[in-house]
Design a protein around this motif. Sequence first.
Motif, mmCIF file in Angstrom:
data_model
loop_
_atom_site.group_PDB
_atom_site.id
_atom_site.type_symbol
_atom_site.label_atom_id
_atom_site.label_comp_id
_atom_site.label_asym_id
_atom_site.label_seq_id
_atom_site.Cartn_x
_atom_site.Cartn_y
_atom_site.Cartn_z
ATOM 1 N N PRO A 61 -1.696 4.653 10.095
ATOM 2 C CA PRO A 61 -2.804 5.390 9.463
ATOM 3 C C PRO A 61 -3.738 4.540 8.619
ATOM 4 C CG PRO A 61 -0.846 6.717 9.364
ATOM 5 C CD PRO A 61 -0.424 5.387 9.930
ATOM 6 N N HIS A 90 0.837 -1.219 0.000
ATOM 7 C CA HIS A 90 0.000 0.000 0.000
ATOM 8 C C HIS A 90 0.861 1.254 0.000
ATOM 9 C CE1 HIS A 90 0.898 0.599 4.177
ATOM 10 N NE2 HIS A 90 0.169 -0.422 4.612
ATOM 11 N N ARG A 91 2.141 1.085 0.136
ATOM 12 C CA ARG A 91 3.102 2.188 0.084
ATOM 13 C C ARG A 91 2.762 3.296 1.079
ATOM 14 N NH1 ARG A 91 2.687 3.541 -6.052
ATOM 15 N NH2 ARG A 91 2.878 1.458 -6.924
ATOM 16 N N GLY A 92 1.967 2.935 2.052
ATOM 17 C CA GLY A 92 1.632 3.937 3.067
ATOM 18 C C GLY A 92 0.393 4.717 2.722
ATOM 19 N N ASN A 93 -0.192 4.446 1.580
ATOM 20 C CA ASN A 93 -1.370 5.189 1.160
ATOM 21 C C ASN A 93 -2.631 4.506 1.670
ATOM 22 O OD1 ASN A 93 -3.616 6.111 -0.461
ATOM 23 N ND2 ASN A 93 -2.049 7.176 -1.696
ATOM 24 N N VAL A 94 -3.404 5.305 2.371
ATOM 25 C CA VAL A 94 -4.601 4.788 3.028
ATOM 26 C C VAL A 94 -5.581 4.190 2.013
ATOM 27 C CG1 VAL A 94 -6.627 5.532 4.329
ATOM 28 C CG2 VAL A 94 -4.385 6.385 4.951
ATOM 29 N N ILE A 95 -5.714 4.896 0.900
ATOM 30 C CA ILE A 95 -6.673 4.462 -0.107
ATOM 31 C C ILE A 95 -6.225 3.154 -0.749
ATOM 32 C CG2 ILE A 95 -7.864 5.077 -2.236
ATOM 33 C CD1 ILE A 95 -8.607 6.872 0.082
ATOM 34 N N ARG A 96 -4.922 3.099 -1.011
ATOM 35 C CA ARG A 96 -4.417 1.880 -1.630
ATOM 36 C C ARG A 96 -4.575 0.705 -0.674
ATOM 37 N NH1 ARG A 96 0.110 3.734 -3.031
ATOM 38 N NH2 ARG A 96 -0.376 4.519 -5.103
ATOM 39 N N ARG A 109 -7.985 -0.523 -0.880
ATOM 40 C CA ARG A 109 -8.154 -1.347 -2.082
ATOM 41 C C ARG A 109 -7.598 -2.742 -1.879
ATOM 42 N NH1 ARG A 109 -6.290 2.425 -7.073
ATOM 43 N NH2 ARG A 109 -8.020 3.882 -7.043
#
Lengths: 1002, 404
Positions: B98, B68-74, B77
């Motif tokens: 997060p 997720h590379r730290g991305n909440v949205i990813r 998904r």
Amino acid sequence: MESKVKSSSRINLPIYGRIAFFGVGFFLVTMLLTAFIIIPKINQSIESQHTRDIGTELTLEAALFQRFVESQRTILEDLAKFPSLTNAVMLSNAGNRAINDLFDNVVISGNKGRLVLQDIAGNVLIQTVNDLQGSYIDNNHWVEQILSGSTPYHFQLLEQKAERFSFQISVPVIYNSYIEGVLSAEISVSLEQVFVAQTLDNDIAFTLIQNDITISTGIEHIEIVRKNSLQLNTPNLLFTYITDDAPIQAGKRVLRNTILSVLLFSLAISFLLFALLGYRGLVSGDQKAKINPSFLRAYALPILIGVIGAAASIAAYLIILNIQQDIFEEKLNFDSKQRIQAIREKVKSKLETLDAIEAFYHASTSVSRQEFKTFTATFLANHPSIKRLEWVPKVEDPQRTTYERQARRDGLDGFTIKEMDLTGNFVTAQQRDTYFPIYFTEPLQGNEQAIGFDLASNKKPLAVLKKARISGEKMATAPITLIQENGIQAESLIFYPVYDNQLFNDPAEGKQLLGFVLMVMRVDEIINETSNKGSTLLSLHVQDISEPNMVEVIYGDKHKGDGLSRSEVIKVAGREWKITTYANANQTPLIWLPWLILTAGLVFSGLITSGLIHLIRRREVVEVLVKQRTAELRMLSSTVANSNDIFIITEASELDADNSGPKIIYVNEAFTRLTGYSAEEAVGNTPRILQGKDTDRLELDKIRMALQTGETYLGELINYTKDGTEYWIELNISPLKDETGKIIQFSAVERDVTERKRAEAERETLIEKLIDSNEELERFAFVCSHDLQEPLRMIRSFSEKLQVHIADDLKDDEKGKRYFHFVTDGAARAQALIADILAYSSIDNDTQNLENFSAEALLQLIQNNQLESDPELQGEITYDKLPELRGNKTQLYQLFQNLINNGMKYHKPGTTPHVHVSVKDTGEHWQFAIKDNGIGMEERHLNKIFEVFQRLHRKSQYAGTGIGLSICKKVVARHGGAIWVESEKDVGSTFYITLLKPTLME
Amino acid sequence: MRYLFNIIILLWSMQAFAQDKTLYIYQDADISSHNESSVAIQQGIEVAFSEIDNEVSGYRIAFKYLDHRGNVIRSKRNYQTFIKDPRALAIYSGIHSPPLIKNRDFINENKALTLVPWAAGGPITRYPSKENWIYRLSVDDTQAGAVIIDFAMNNKMCKKPHLLLEDTPWGSSNLKSMSKALKQHNIEKPTVTRFSWNLKEKGARTLLREIFELGSDCIVLVGNAVEGAVLAEEMANRPLEERLPIVSHWGITGGDFHQKINVDKRKKLDLHFIQSCFAFTNAEQSEYAQQVFKRLIEHSAGKITQVNDLKAAVGFIHAYDLTKLLIQAMKQTKLTGDMTKDRNALRLALENIQTPVQGLVKTYIQPFSIFDEQTNVNGHEALYKENYCMGKYGLNNEVLIANE
């Protein structure tokens, strides 16, 4: 220069002429090259250079635009690097204070940033304004592209509002080199900010087209539009750089006309110069230079002049044609502008009707149907192109029945708010929150169907209503076009929102909207109203280009061919009409003037050229004559000068003045040689210096007489040399007359005849002596022969008697017989000879006895005598019909007899001799031919035979005296004729004699 | 022919599907930016499962790791992928709090059984419901804050500590717990600076200068490896007299911090961070720990030969221990192959681990219990304050548990 002068001196042209010739020739060649090669080349290269320049400019401008976009992108990318922004997208967190602070303070292009932040799902996390123009959600391909990294950024044009346009630019938000979100900004900039203002004023315009959005800097100021487009990849749009071709066209025209003018001027100058040169050369008659020129050289000048004249005429034709074309084009452009301006104003005036009605609504608390009718009646009457004016109120659903009832009360029975079902029939409108029914319509008549129709039920008008409502501006629908027999009829529906007061706070909310004024206007009629503006040169074609993928023709036919056209786009209530004007095909510029000039120029050149040629021809004839005369003169003068005869020319005028005699004005060399006087001594003197004591005074008198009467004198005279020596001359004096016949000079030709005179004197002496001796000789011969005849006869007769007497003794004495024979034969021959000599010598004496007789009779006689004299003789004498002759019959008898006898005598052994006499009329003479078949003669002997005693054969072979043909010759001579012979050895001879005809014989 | 071939393929695949008794264990972590921590966790999971030959109740265990590379949205998904997968049993998280905090409701609503071996955010395990799907065996901020503050105040003798916190929910949860802990040390209102992800040198420099100028004598840092490294670098660049000791949460150990802030730079720094109280680097290693490490060496196929080779070791340790608990729970459950049922059964089993489970950090005796907002806020926490120690980097980038 030195060499040029030298070389030019060799050719027979004056130096100025040479220089002019070369100069003008060079100029001419240059100009012709210019006209037919250089101008087109220059035009071509100007055009291609221009195209290249524009290409470069296009690339440059596109690059500038890209740089601008890049700069905006960089601004946004820098913004996207802010950690708080990263945080927001990573954590999908919109409520962060830091990010809000950041976004609140962002200023892009002088405005507060209109920003949108999206997470990797495409959800809008933050947007700084509510009225976003771009589309950020709903399957946006570009968002995916940015998130997937397949595009570095996204650029989208949004809209143009007057001098400003807005666009959206979106960049990825990157964290730790991964794309974690999208940041977009909607940026509004003035056109001048992007496209340098200075260039915009200068015949340049730009358009940007992306999808269906067009941004344009406006091309109204451009006369001849040249579009140059470049499809850009980043940003993905069509960049069009529009230049005005008018200056370049004008420049080309000026250049062309300048070159043509220079050409014309130089051609005209050359023409005049050459014409002048030609005439001067011909008239001055510089013969030395012009003797025997070649055809080309002789006619080069007029041909050159003709060519120059023709070229000048063509140049003049082209210039005038160009100028006329330019004037025509300018007029067309002017007319086009005027016409389009007129249309623009017309449309404006129509639209002002809406303002008036809107104001009417503002001024009234409520407007009744009747008031509407009254108010609009004037407009409808004054503007035939306004077909309908309508009131479309905004009706909330609760008010529906009130409105419907009111309409029925107004007299519209059965009024309901209605809509169109799928089959196209009007049905009562379904219930909806808001209705926009056509409530009032003027004129009502013919439009009853439309009354009550709810515009909100139809998508298209509703969209326009919304637009009008939001913008508060007049908005038109797409024109409704009908193809009629007489062309396209297009109607435009224009809505104008009316609010309950002029200040509306939130048009989008539409809280205060009362309704719309609707105007229906006919496009074709508006345009026709302007048809009195401008000339009739133009035909119009109008398209509605508001929707790029649905361009609609609303007026006129598309012009075929590529005549002069001009386009302008005018804005009509939110729509764009592209008006194109074309030159009517039957309206072409007046072309008679250039043709007239061309014809006149060609005729003039032709006249000058033919005039020159005529002059040259005439001159040539004269030159040939002069040449002949000169040659004659030279011949004569050299004849005179070098003659052995003396030529003296004297004046005639002095003759009567005194008695000094005529004055010598010319003597030749022979004069000096003979007389010893030099030419200097003689000239000015009189010919009398040559006369002396023995000069015949009578002859001199004759001369004087001849001179005075102007007749020719011919005579002989004794003259004296300077040293007093006497000499004879044969003198021929003739007068020389001028054109009027007056004697001006005398020419005397004198020949020294001293020698001849002396010879003549000597000859006469000799002749006298000869005559004396001849007469003596003849007398002697006659006497001798006559006196010899008697002793001979005695010898002969007594010898014969003696022979008879001693016949018996001689019976056996053969020798004695032979001796007797010799004696008698000799005597006989001596007798014959003497007879012949007598005959020969008596010819002169007998000739006087002339008589007429028939030649035939003569021949008959000869024939008979011949047969009589020798019956054994085998032979034949024939003759044709022969004429009468006059002469000494005896002599002529002898002539013919001798000739016939000869023919009979010299026959070939073993053949029968045959002589034929024929005759031919040769005019003065009869020519007789006596032809035999004898032995003939060799040619070398032919001359000898007529001489006395000339024999070709021995006596033993053929008997004869050798005098016969001599007698013949003499007889013929005595009868004014001639004798000759033609002969061929072993074939035969023909003797010809000519005898004067009897009439000519005296 | 082609048709027939297709049918054969279809039949074969159907058969394979029917016979496929593989269950997937997912990981959704920041594999890109904090790779070391993610890999360590994966190793922990795999080593633990390897002990039972990757097989439980006749099901083969396989692994799927999502980034997720730290991305909440990813991360969300990725969770959606997990939820939809009919063979996905449980999902491990990674270092970042997060995504878990942000997506906590989503996770619970979608009944995605989540095991947290690292993320320390307090709220993660505290979904206000008895049906709570997230279990943690890691440092818990609500408890760790006090440990860090105590270390700073007691061991580092800070008088005026400065809280330098991520501007994230995790940072916020720490602000809360640390402020509370500081009150115990009579600091009512500590000075606080929040920083965002993607903090760069310039920003860091400014932050540190400001902190120094405030008169703070040490820094309590809550951040991850990326920004932590930036801050540490800038601190190391400061003049000696201006360098402050850093007492950090353990986020900095999750990535390539030890490479960016190498041993030479570390020498310039006084840096400590919280860890669970076990390290392979400790001089004394139990037989069990040695066994596990041996297994790890075998499993790593040559990548790891000695203790120093294991980076972000805490990830391995926690994941290993957590997996041991998961295996025990699986053993207690009768797996059906129906993930809806199995995930729930497993969730319940985790709350009822009946036998003590030997782990690296400790032996777990019923580590989890039913969460209750009021009475059992730590019900889904396997470790407690007592299990936390302070650590530091050794010369070979290994983590050493501090004995100070």
